[in-house]
Design an enzyme around this catalytic site. Sequence first.
Site, PDB file in Angstrom:
ATOM      1  N   LYS A 172      -3.337  -1.356  -1.110  1.00 33.89           N
ATOM      2  CA  LYS A 172      -4.398  -1.022  -2.433  1.00 33.89           C
ATOM      3  C   LYS A 172      -5.119  -2.565  -2.732  1.00 33.89           C
ATOM      4  O   LYS A 172      -6.262  -2.135  -3.190  1.00 33.89           O
ATOM      5  CB  LYS A 172      -3.366  -1.081  -3.665  1.00 33.89           C
ATOM      6  CG  LYS A 172      -2.527   0.286  -3.587  1.00 33.89           C
ATOM      7  CD  LYS A 172      -1.875   0.689  -4.959  1.00 33.89           C
ATOM      8  CE  LYS A 172      -1.232   1.726  -4.875  1.00 33.89           C
ATOM      9  NZ  LYS A 172      -0.305   1.832  -3.808  1.00 33.89           N
TER      10      LYS A 172
HETATM   11  C1  LIG Z   1      -0.160   3.141  -3.096  1.00 33.96           C
HETATM   12  C2  LIG Z   1       0.949   3.261  -1.797  1.00 33.96           C
HETATM   13  C3  LIG Z   1       1.076   4.415  -1.100  1.00 33.96           C
HETATM   14  C4  LIG Z   1       0.211   5.766  -1.435  1.00 33.96           C
HETATM   15  O1  LIG Z   1      -1.253   5.949  -1.399  1.00 33.96           O
HETATM   16  P1  LIG Z   1      -1.715   6.950  -2.082  1.00 33.96           P
HETATM   17  O2  LIG Z   1      -3.404   6.668  -2.071  1.00 33.96           O
HETATM   18  O3  LIG Z   1      -1.389   7.173  -3.651  1.00 33.96           O
HETATM   19  O4  LIG Z   1      -1.439   8.274  -1.457  1.00 33.96           O
HETATM   20  C5  LIG Z   1       1.520   4.283   0.195  1.00 33.96           C
HETATM   21  N1  LIG Z   1       2.018   3.116   0.465  1.00 33.96           N
HETATM   22  C6  LIG Z   1       2.050   2.127  -0.093  1.00 33.96           C
HETATM   23  C7  LIG Z   1       2.763   0.961   0.394  1.00 33.96           C
HETATM   24  C8  LIG Z   1       1.338   2.089  -1.275  1.00 33.96           C
HETATM   25  O5  LIG Z   1       1.321   0.969  -2.081  1.00 33.96           O
END
Ligand SMILES: *Cc1c(COP(=O)(O)O)cnc(C)c1O
Length: 490
Positions: A111
């Site tokens: 993120k």
């Molecule tokens: C947020 C997240 C995801 C999922 O990503 P999306 O964009 O919501 O599909 C997968 N793995 C980790 C470690 C995350 O923090």
Amino acid sequence: MIFKSTRGAEEATSAKAIAQGLAKDGGLFVPEHFAQISQKELLELSDKDYNEQAKVILQKYLTEYTNDEISQCVDEAYSKGTFPDGQVVYKKVTEKISVLELWHGPTSAFKDMALQLLPKLLTKAIEKTGEKKEVVILVATSGDTGKAALEGFCDVAGTKIVVFYPQDGVSQIQKLQMITQKGDNVSVFAIKGNFDDAQTGVKKLFSDKDMIATMQNKGYVFSSANSINWGRLVPQIIYYFNAYFSAVQNKTIAFGDKVNFAVPTGNFGNILAGYYAKCMGLPINKFICASNSNNVLADFIKTGVYNRNRPFHQTISPSMDILVSSNLERLLYHLTDGDSKQVASWMQDLNEQGCYDIGQECKKSLQENFVGYWIDDEQTKKTIKEVFEKTGCLLDTHTAVAWFAANCHDGLEHTIVVSTASPFKFAIDVLSAVQPNATTEPFEALQELAKISKLNIPPKMQELENLPKLHNQTIDAGQMKQTLEQILKI
Ligand SMILES: *Cc1c(COP(=O)(O)O)cnc(C)c1O
């Protein structure tokens, strides 16, 4: 470039779409068409470094921003200071599979790729839309989003950020990451309740007419750092291009060959950004959508029926514990060629019955681009162990799900597994996968994991143990409004 609501009732510039977050009709903002990148441009792009690639891609969508503004945002977001090992790290692991590590930013989760850039784009968007108010970012988090948003918005002028997390619903490391957050504009609260209580509370605040009116009078406006915001989606397109070029450079594929991407999926934001890259002209065959026991997406891709009426499972890959993937609405809009009436009607079905059926034709275009697989926690741990023993590559609990899914898919193309978190971030579960009777004390688990993997503990995670705990308040879910009023002094 004009942006449209997926439900048809609003249009906006890119700046307005980013400043506002969600469209007023409840839809999500999407570009009116996919920007195109020709073969020639693709070749030129392949020689550039990450930030230069980012600038070219962003310029195609953020047409109200000057090139200088985009350059400034990108260079500040993706600097040596925030990403000391490089923005992303690409590794070929086997003949069939490479891994793209997206977690070398400040919070060790993917993120950061979007949440380092979004605050910079948002600040500029607010200037452009003539908004004079201070922006209040409200976040309900099950862990990763909260910390990444706090790091991104910390001390960003003209913004305040308030994060609510469920008291017992995040890992100890995630909790420490949040409650030790520095910055004059940040607030963090534990909620007595689960993630849904926090999320419902935030949604209520967003639509509380009295609250919005009072905020307006006092010079505040709400916005969102959630992946419904276009400003969080667009930065994610960049690394799909970058990964492809890395695969070409290390001769895993020839320029023009198609690859697959396997993506651990929750809210469908990451994988959707990859679909945008494909529609822009990047040679991609299939997206392999990976889920945990919350397998609503795997079923959807197989049957064309989205059905959220099923039990919710708490798993060891908590960022994928989700039954309503918001960004799917954007995909449906594109698969139906912008039929916003149809999309709005499916979303109404989802709201009223928890279920919708996209029909044969739409299902066919879905399956041309996506396949879906899911595994449970036990299989996830088994995968971590097997991959570590066979290749030396230590995967976190989310990435392991995608690795397994990549191997379920039959095909000749090379597959790039998108790695979304450092194994240290989920140290206790990762350690217990590779070592029987492992410790359940988080900092001991970090040390132990470093020893067996020969990887360095991310410095920011290591130092958490000794940082002052700045945010110690726990509140009832019913006190969220009152708490916000106190913070904003309204
Ligand atoms: C947020 C997240 C995801 C999922 O990503 P999306 O964009 O919501 O599909 C997968 N793995 C980790 C470690 C995350 O923090």
